[in-house]
Design a protein around this motif. Structure first.
Motif, short mmCIF file in Angstrom:
data_model
loop_
_atom_site.label_atom_id
_atom_site.label_comp_id
_atom_site.label_asym_id
_atom_site.label_seq_id
_atom_site.Cartn_x
_atom_site.Cartn_y
_atom_site.Cartn_z
N THR A 1 60.52 3.88 31.53
CA THR A 1 60.02 5.28 30.90
C THR A 1 61.24 5.24 29.51
OG1 THR A 1 59.22 6.35 32.70
CG2 THR A 1 60.07 7.61 30.75
N PRO A 2 60.78 5.10 28.41
CA PRO A 2 61.89 5.61 27.52
C PRO A 2 62.90 6.59 27.58
CG PRO A 2 59.67 5.21 26.61
CD PRO A 2 59.57 5.18 28.10
N PRO A 9 59.13 15.86 30.11
CA PRO A 9 59.22 15.97 31.66
C PRO A 9 57.90 15.87 32.30
CG PRO A 9 60.83 17.63 30.87
CD PRO A 9 59.68 17.29 29.71
N SER A 10 57.47 15.19 33.08
CA SER A 10 56.18 14.98 33.65
C SER A 10 55.92 14.79 35.00
CB SER A 10 55.45 13.93 32.66
OG SER A 10 54.19 13.38 33.20
N ILE A 11 55.35 15.50 35.81
CA ILE A 11 55.00 15.17 37.20
C ILE A 11 54.14 14.09 37.36
CG2 ILE A 11 53.68 16.01 39.05
CD1 ILE A 11 56.12 17.85 38.57
N THR A 12 53.25 13.75 36.39
CA THR A 12 52.65 12.40 36.26
C THR A 12 53.57 11.17 36.35
OG1 THR A 12 50.57 13.62 35.50
CG2 THR A 12 50.54 10.83 35.57
N ASN A 13 54.62 11.34 35.32
CA ASN A 13 55.46 10.21 35.16
C ASN A 13 56.31 10.18 36.34
OD1 ASN A 13 57.46 8.70 34.19
ND2 ASN A 13 57.42 9.30 32.23
N SER A 15 55.48 10.91 39.37
CA SER A 15 54.76 10.26 40.29
C SER A 15 54.63 8.85 40.29
CB SER A 15 53.52 11.09 40.54
OG SER A 15 53.55 12.41 40.59
N LEU A 16 54.51 8.43 39.08
CA LEU A 16 54.30 6.81 38.64
C LEU A 16 55.29 6.26 39.15
CD1 LEU A 16 51.99 7.19 35.45
CD2 LEU A 16 51.02 6.52 37.81
N GLN A 17 56.61 6.64 38.88
CA GLN A 17 57.89 6.21 38.96
C GLN A 17 57.96 6.11 40.49
OE1 GLN A 17 61.29 7.74 36.78
NE2 GLN A 17 59.90 8.18 35.03
N THR A 18 57.53 7.10 41.31
CA THR A 18 57.80 7.19 42.69
C THR A 18 57.10 5.92 43.43
OG1 THR A 18 58.51 9.42 42.73
CG2 THR A 18 57.72 8.44 44.68
N LEU A 19 55.86 5.95 43.11
CA LEU A 19 54.87 4.79 43.41
C LEU A 19 55.51 3.53 42.99
CD1 LEU A 19 51.52 6.50 42.96
CD2 LEU A 19 52.89 6.58 45.07
N ALA A 20 55.85 3.22 41.96
CA ALA A 20 56.32 2.07 41.42
C ALA A 20 57.58 1.54 42.54
CB ALA A 20 56.71 2.07 40.18
N LYS A 21 58.29 2.36 42.54
CA LYS A 21 59.64 2.40 43.49
C LYS A 21 59.07 1.93 45.01
CE LYS A 21 62.98 5.36 41.31
NZ LYS A 21 63.62 6.59 41.44
N GLU A 36 63.06 -5.84 22.63
CA GLU A 36 62.38 -6.00 24.04
C GLU A 36 61.06 -6.00 24.04
OE1 GLU A 36 64.39 -4.32 27.49
OE2 GLU A 36 65.34 -2.92 25.82
N LEU A 37 60.25 -5.22 23.00
CA LEU A 37 58.97 -5.13 23.12
C LEU A 37 57.91 -6.52 23.26
CD1 LEU A 37 58.72 -2.32 20.24
CD2 LEU A 37 58.64 -1.99 22.80
N SER A 38 58.62 -7.52 22.75
CA SER A 38 57.89 -8.78 22.65
C SER A 38 57.79 -9.15 24.00
CB SER A 38 58.50 -9.79 21.82
OG SER A 38 59.60 -9.83 22.13
N THR A 39 58.60 -8.72 24.94
CA THR A 39 58.86 -9.34 26.39
C THR A 39 57.72 -8.62 27.61
OG1 THR A 39 60.59 -8.10 27.29
CG2 THR A 39 60.99 -10.20 25.99
N PHE A 40 57.19 -7.38 26.97
CA PHE A 40 56.42 -6.88 27.85
C PHE A 40 55.02 -7.05 27.95
CE2 PHE A 40 58.81 -2.46 26.52
CZ PHE A 40 59.94 -2.82 27.04
N ASP A 41 54.52 -6.97 29.36
CA ASP A 41 53.00 -7.29 29.33
C ASP A 41 52.10 -6.17 29.44
OD1 ASP A 41 53.70 -10.25 30.18
OD2 ASP A 41 54.62 -9.68 31.97
N GLU A 42 52.55 -5.34 29.94
CA GLU A 42 51.81 -3.81 29.91
C GLU A 42 52.54 -2.81 29.28
OE1 GLU A 42 49.61 -3.04 33.65
OE2 GLU A 42 50.12 -5.13 34.27
N VAL A 43 51.92 -1.86 28.53
CA VAL A 43 52.53 -0.64 28.01
C VAL A 43 51.54 0.25 28.49
CG1 VAL A 43 53.54 0.38 26.09
CG2 VAL A 43 54.20 -2.00 26.27
N ILE A 44 51.99 1.55 28.87
CA ILE A 44 51.25 2.48 29.19
C ILE A 44 51.53 3.72 28.67
CG2 ILE A 44 50.35 1.41 31.16
CD1 ILE A 44 51.86 3.37 32.79
N ALA A 45 50.77 4.95 28.53
CA ALA A 45 51.18 6.52 28.11
C ALA A 45 50.54 7.06 29.48
CB ALA A 45 50.44 6.76 27.04
N CYS A 46 51.05 8.01 29.91
CA CYS A 46 50.60 8.83 31.02
C CYS A 46 50.53 10.04 30.85
CB CYS A 46 51.47 8.56 32.24
SG CYS A 46 53.36 9.38 32.24
N GLY A 47 49.78 10.74 31.57
CA GLY A 47 49.50 12.30 31.31
C GLY A 47 48.58 13.00 32.39
#
Length: 106
Positions: A1-2, A9-13, A15-21, A36-47
Motif C-alpha cells: 500500500t502506498p 484509511p480503509s477497513i477493506t485495505n 482486511s486485505l493486508q491481514t489476509l495477505a500476511k 519500481e512500477l515496471s517490476t509490478f505484476d499486479e496493481v489493484i485498487a480496493c474499496g
C-alpha cells in the motif's frame, strides 16, 4: 500500500493486508518509487463496493510533459482473485472468520 495522505484509511485495505500476511506475503506501507512500477505484476485498487479491482495501466507525466506508461495485467491476477475470494467467502460465512470480523445480528 502506498504511504500517502491521499490513501484513505480503509477497513477493506486493512482486511486485505491481514489476509495477505496470513498467506505469508510481506506487507508494507511505504513510499513507492516510480522506477519500481515496471517490476509490478499486479496493481489493484480496493474499496467497500468492489473489494479489489485490477488497474491495467498507469500513465505518468514528468515535469517536461514526457509520458511514461506502465502496463500491468488487464485481467484479474491470481493474487487479486485469491484475496477477493477470501474476503467475499468470509463476508458470506462460507469459510471460517478467524479474525472475528463478522457479527451475527439477530
Amino acid at each position: 500500500t502506498p504511504k500517502s495522505d491521499s490513501v484513505l484509511p480503509s477497513i477493506t485495505n486493512k482486511s486485505l493486508q491481514t489476509l495477505a500476511k496470513d498467506e505469508g506475503m510481506t506487507v508494507e506501507q511505504r513510499d513507492i518509487e516510480v522506477a519500481e512500477l515496471s517490476t509490478f505484476d499486479e496493481v489493484i485498487a480496493c474499496g467497500t463496493a468492489v473489494v479489489v479491482t485490477p488497474i491495467g495501466s498507469l500513465t505518468r507525466f514528468d515535469e517536461n510533459g514526457e509520458e511514461s506508461k506502465y502496463q500491468f495485467t488487464e485481467d484479474v491476477g491470481e493474487t487479486t482473485r485469491r484475496l477477493y475470494d477470501t474476503v467475499r467467502n468470509i463476508q458470506n460465512g462460507e469459510i471460517e472468520d478467524t479474525h472475528s470480523w463478522n457479527y451475527k445480528v439477530e
